[in-house]
Design a protein around this motif. Structure first.
Motif, short mmCIF file in Angstrom:
data_model
loop_
_atom_site.label_atom_id
_atom_site.label_comp_id
_atom_site.label_asym_id
_atom_site.label_seq_id
_atom_site.Cartn_x
_atom_site.Cartn_y
_atom_site.Cartn_z
N TYR A 185 10.25 -4.42 6.97
CA TYR A 185 11.36 -3.49 7.04
C TYR A 185 12.52 -4.47 6.45
O TYR A 185 12.77 -5.78 6.61
N ARG A 186 12.85 -3.94 5.09
CA ARG A 186 13.97 -4.92 4.34
C ARG A 186 15.18 -4.07 3.99
O ARG A 186 15.25 -2.85 3.74
N GLU A 187 16.30 -4.65 4.36
CA GLU A 187 17.45 -3.83 3.84
C GLU A 187 18.00 -3.80 2.42
O GLU A 187 17.32 -4.58 1.84
N ASN A 188 18.39 -2.95 2.02
CA ASN A 188 18.88 -2.73 0.72
C ASN A 188 20.05 -3.69 0.21
O ASN A 188 19.79 -4.05 -0.96
N ASN A 189 21.08 -3.82 1.08
CA ASN A 189 22.05 -4.29 0.51
C ASN A 189 22.42 -5.44 1.68
O ASN A 189 22.05 -4.82 2.95
N PRO A 190 22.75 -6.56 1.38
CA PRO A 190 22.90 -7.50 2.60
C PRO A 190 23.93 -7.11 3.62
O PRO A 190 25.04 -6.74 3.20
N GLY A 191 23.33 -7.45 4.78
CA GLY A 191 24.37 -7.06 6.01
C GLY A 191 24.67 -5.82 6.19
O GLY A 191 25.20 -5.41 7.33
N GLN A 192 23.87 -4.77 5.42
CA GLN A 192 24.18 -3.33 5.80
C GLN A 192 22.88 -2.58 6.51
O GLN A 192 22.90 -1.24 6.55
N GLY A 193 21.81 -3.25 6.61
CA GLY A 193 20.75 -2.64 7.38
C GLY A 193 20.89 -2.31 8.84
O GLY A 193 21.43 -2.99 9.44
N ILE A 194 20.37 -1.42 9.28
CA ILE A 194 20.66 -0.90 10.66
C ILE A 194 19.08 -0.79 10.95
O ILE A 194 18.20 -0.08 10.86
N PHE A 195 18.79 -1.97 11.83
CA PHE A 195 17.22 -2.17 12.23
C PHE A 195 16.87 -1.40 13.63
O PHE A 195 15.99 -1.78 14.08
N ILE A 221 0.49 -1.14 -0.18
CA ILE A 221 -0.04 0.05 0.05
C ILE A 221 1.06 1.19 0.03
O ILE A 221 0.51 2.30 -0.74
N SER A 222 2.05 1.27 0.95
CA SER A 222 2.87 2.41 0.76
C SER A 222 4.38 1.79 0.98
O SER A 222 4.47 0.87 1.58
N THR A 223 5.24 2.82 0.56
CA THR A 223 6.84 2.24 0.54
C THR A 223 7.31 3.60 1.23
O THR A 223 7.06 4.88 1.04
N LYS A 224 8.30 3.36 2.09
CA LYS A 224 8.82 4.62 2.87
C LYS A 224 10.45 4.20 3.04
O LYS A 224 10.68 3.36 3.78
N PRO A 225 11.34 4.90 2.33
CA PRO A 225 12.79 4.66 2.77
C PRO A 225 13.23 5.15 3.94
O PRO A 225 12.70 6.20 4.17
N SER A 226 14.22 4.58 4.33
CA SER A 226 14.82 5.28 5.89
C SER A 226 16.22 5.69 5.65
O SER A 226 16.83 4.73 5.41
N GLN A 227 16.31 6.89 5.61
CA GLN A 227 17.76 7.47 4.95
C GLN A 227 18.76 7.02 6.06
O GLN A 227 18.70 7.20 7.18
N ASN A 228 20.10 6.77 5.65
CA ASN A 228 21.17 6.44 6.39
C ASN A 228 21.01 5.07 7.21
O ASN A 228 21.74 4.52 7.94
N SER A 229 19.82 4.43 7.09
CA SER A 229 19.76 3.21 7.82
C SER A 229 19.79 1.89 6.63
O SER A 229 19.97 0.86 7.17
N ASN A 230 19.85 2.15 5.66
CA ASN A 230 19.86 1.00 4.35
C ASN A 230 18.70 0.18 4.77
O ASN A 230 18.69 -0.90 4.35
N ILE A 231 17.37 0.78 4.81
CA ILE A 231 16.18 0.00 5.07
C ILE A 231 15.16 0.68 4.28
O ILE A 231 14.98 2.13 4.40
N ILE A 232 14.33 -0.11 3.70
CA ILE A 232 12.82 0.56 3.06
C ILE A 232 11.77 -0.18 4.04
O ILE A 232 11.90 -1.49 4.14
N SER A 233 10.98 0.45 4.34
CA SER A 233 9.69 -0.49 5.07
C SER A 233 8.47 -0.33 4.12
O SER A 233 8.23 0.73 3.42
#
Length: 561
Positions: free
Chosen positions: A312-322, A283-295
């Protein structure tokens, strides 16, 4: 009431006043023990040679210690072993005993002055981990955070200082205490120290390199990280510089009772990913700056019940800050317990998984409510007076309750409130919220951005957003931010399509006064006017706002300062 309930058990033949007690003490002695002082109880203790009689005397002690209102560790230390014995050996009365014990412990713990006192009581109480002392554990966790931050501020960049702080953190976690982001700070500082000591940066090491102590530091960090869900890129990078088989002594290898102890409390309710069904598109998408995550928000199902699924999904493997996602999940889970009485959505659980490409996903599952308050306010007819009053009260009481739990939303607006077909309201979207015991500190930044939304945010936050200048964050408390944003939301609810974005700005005060003049009901004007005075730091409290909901006071002219 807890002492009264316990005394009824003590002096009841169905409780602790057994035949053996009566044989040891005559009737007058037994009755006098109801009112005996501690020294008088002590004179009778030598006659308590059997466990039954000891339990009776120990319970007399605990009641009198509570009545005496002791506040220091030194005062209660002589009695602690007696109380612990009583709780362990009289399980049938443990609830009544623990209620009194918790009251006196809470009073003592809140008066502790340093981390040593806290650790002393924790060492004593660790054998009671399975008993009903939740309130004491919460206060211990609060004090642990306070003392740890003090230790962090004094910690020098030496091996010994970091090792000592890591030892304290490990021990605190072992007692089942939750120390929130303070644990992250301690580990992050230790990793930064090792990073520089390993000459991984241009700057010179803080001190002369000591490989043996460096191994000890990394050993502690690995134990804590493995037990407390800690992980980030820096940890992996620095850990790879040390051997995999670091050996600490047997005592240091252990962390006890980790069912309750976390660097931050996180995800107590885990569910199976296979129990979820997603719609094909979010329904909606929201990037989280500097956390390498999109919700992503999906409509879905959990156990065949319609549910809202936040991924909550990280953009690049091992680099998401949750960290932010974990904090939001914690808040949803805590508030969900009170959803029947307040405007909080039901939380069903969380799952995490790694998919193709080694991408980490974290999933929040909660109650499905389709319509937002924003959509509801597109209506043409004004909200009927008593319904508006009810809606105001529901939201205000819920946010007051949140603040009592030290939770500050920091982004209240109609988009972040849902409304169901019965008119019940639900506060959502805690991704910029904080849990903080000191309401007078300024709000934290999230992803290096100021928390808040244009049109509803506190004027100081609006300036910080517009001018990108953090100096404005000193102009308000977190409680001010929520009171003001709710006041703007109330204004929107009262005047519907006459509400304009930008009325929260200082330069729009005249426009704001004209908007408030359009509010139909005098009591509502008073509520909104009062709440919007929170633009002045610390001027308005909830105690000033709540009574206005039930008063039909004469409306006064809005005079912002």
């Amino acid at each position: 009431m807890s002492v009264i309930a316990l005394k009824e058990i003590i002096f009841s033949e169905d409780g602790l006043l057994t035949r053996q007690v009566k044989e040891t003490y005559d009737s007058d002695s037994c009755n006098s023990l109801r009112e005996c002082k501690l020294n008088e109880i002590g004179l009778k203790e030598p006659f308590a040679r059997s466990p039954e009689v000891q339990h009776f005397i120990y319970s007399c002690y605990i009641c009198e210690v509570e009545n005496t209102q002791f506040k220091t560790l030194e005062e209660i230390t002589p009695y602690l072993d007696k109380f612990i014995c009583l709780i362990k050996e009289k399980p049938s009365f443990k609830d009544e005993i623990c209620n009194v014990f918790s009251q006196l412990l809470n009073r003592v713990v809140i008066n502790f002055e340093n981390i040593s006192q806290l650790l002393t009581i924790c060492r004593k109480l660790k054998i009671l981990k399975d008993y009903n002392l939740e309130s004491t554990i919460k206060i211990e966790s609060f004090r642990a955070n306070y003392f740890l931050m003090d230790e962090v501020s004094k910690c020098e960049n030496t091996y010994d200082a970091h090792i000592n702080l890591l030892k304290i953190l490990k021990e605190i976690l072992g007692y089942g205490l939750s120390v929130n982001d303070t644990g992250y700070i301690i580990i992050g500082n230790a990793l930064g120290f090792l990073f520089r000591q390993q000459r991984c940066m241009d700057s010179e090491p803080y001190v002369e390199e000591n490989k043996e102590k460096g191994l000890i530091m990394m050993g502690y960090i690995r134990i804590i990280a493995a037990s407390a869900f800690y992980n980030n890129i820096l940890f992996e990078e620095i850990s790879s510089l040390f051997p995999d088989d670091i050996q600490l002594n047997e005592e240091d290898q252990k962390i006890e009772n980790l069912d309750g102890g976390y660097i931050k409390p996180f995800i107590a309710t885990m569910i199976d990913k296979d129990q979820l069904e997603y719609a094909q598109f979010p329904i909606s998408t929201k990037p989280s700056q500097n956390s390498n995550i999109i919700s992503y928000i999906y409509e879905g199902k959990y156990l065949n019940t319609k549910a809202c699924i936040k991924l909550y999904r990280e953009n690049n493997p091992g680099q998401g800050i949750f960290l932010k996602a974990e904090r939001e999940i914690n808040i949803y889970e805590e508030l969900s317990k009170y959803s029947s009485d307040h405007s909080f959505i039901k939380y069903y659980g969380t799952c995490s998984y790694v998919d193709i490409g080694n991408i980490k996903n974290l999933v929040l599952v909660m109650q499905w409510i389709k319509r937002s308050l924003s959509d509801y306010l597109l209506r043409q007819e004004p909200i009927e007076e008593e319904k508006l009053r009810t809606m105001y009260g529901e939201l205000m009481n819920s946010i007051i309750f949140m603040h009592s739990k030290s939770i500050y939303h920091l982004d209240i607006k109609p988009d972040n409130i849902l409304i169901d077909e019965n008119g019940k309201l639900y506060i959502i979207d805690f991704d910029v919220s904080v849990k903080e015991h000191n309401f007078k500190t300024k709000t934290i930044t999230v992803d290096n951005l100021v928390a808040g939304s244009e049109g509803y945010a506190h004027p100081a936050i609006q300036k910080a957003i517009t001018e990108n200048d953090p100096k404005f964050l000193e102009l308000y408390h977190k409680s001010d931010a929520d009171i003001f944003s709710l006041g703007m939301t109330f204004l929107h609810m009262a005047i519907l399509d006459s509400f304009e974005k930008g009325l929260n700005k200082d330069e729009k005060i005249e426009d704001l006064k004209q908007a408030i003049a359009k509010v139909r009901y005098g009591w509502a004007k008073n509520v909104i006017e009062t709440m919007l005075q929170s633009r002045v730091k610390g001027k308005i409290t909830w105690k000033m706002c709540l009574p206005l909901l039930v008063q039909d006071n004469k409306t006064v002219e809005f005079q912002p300062e």
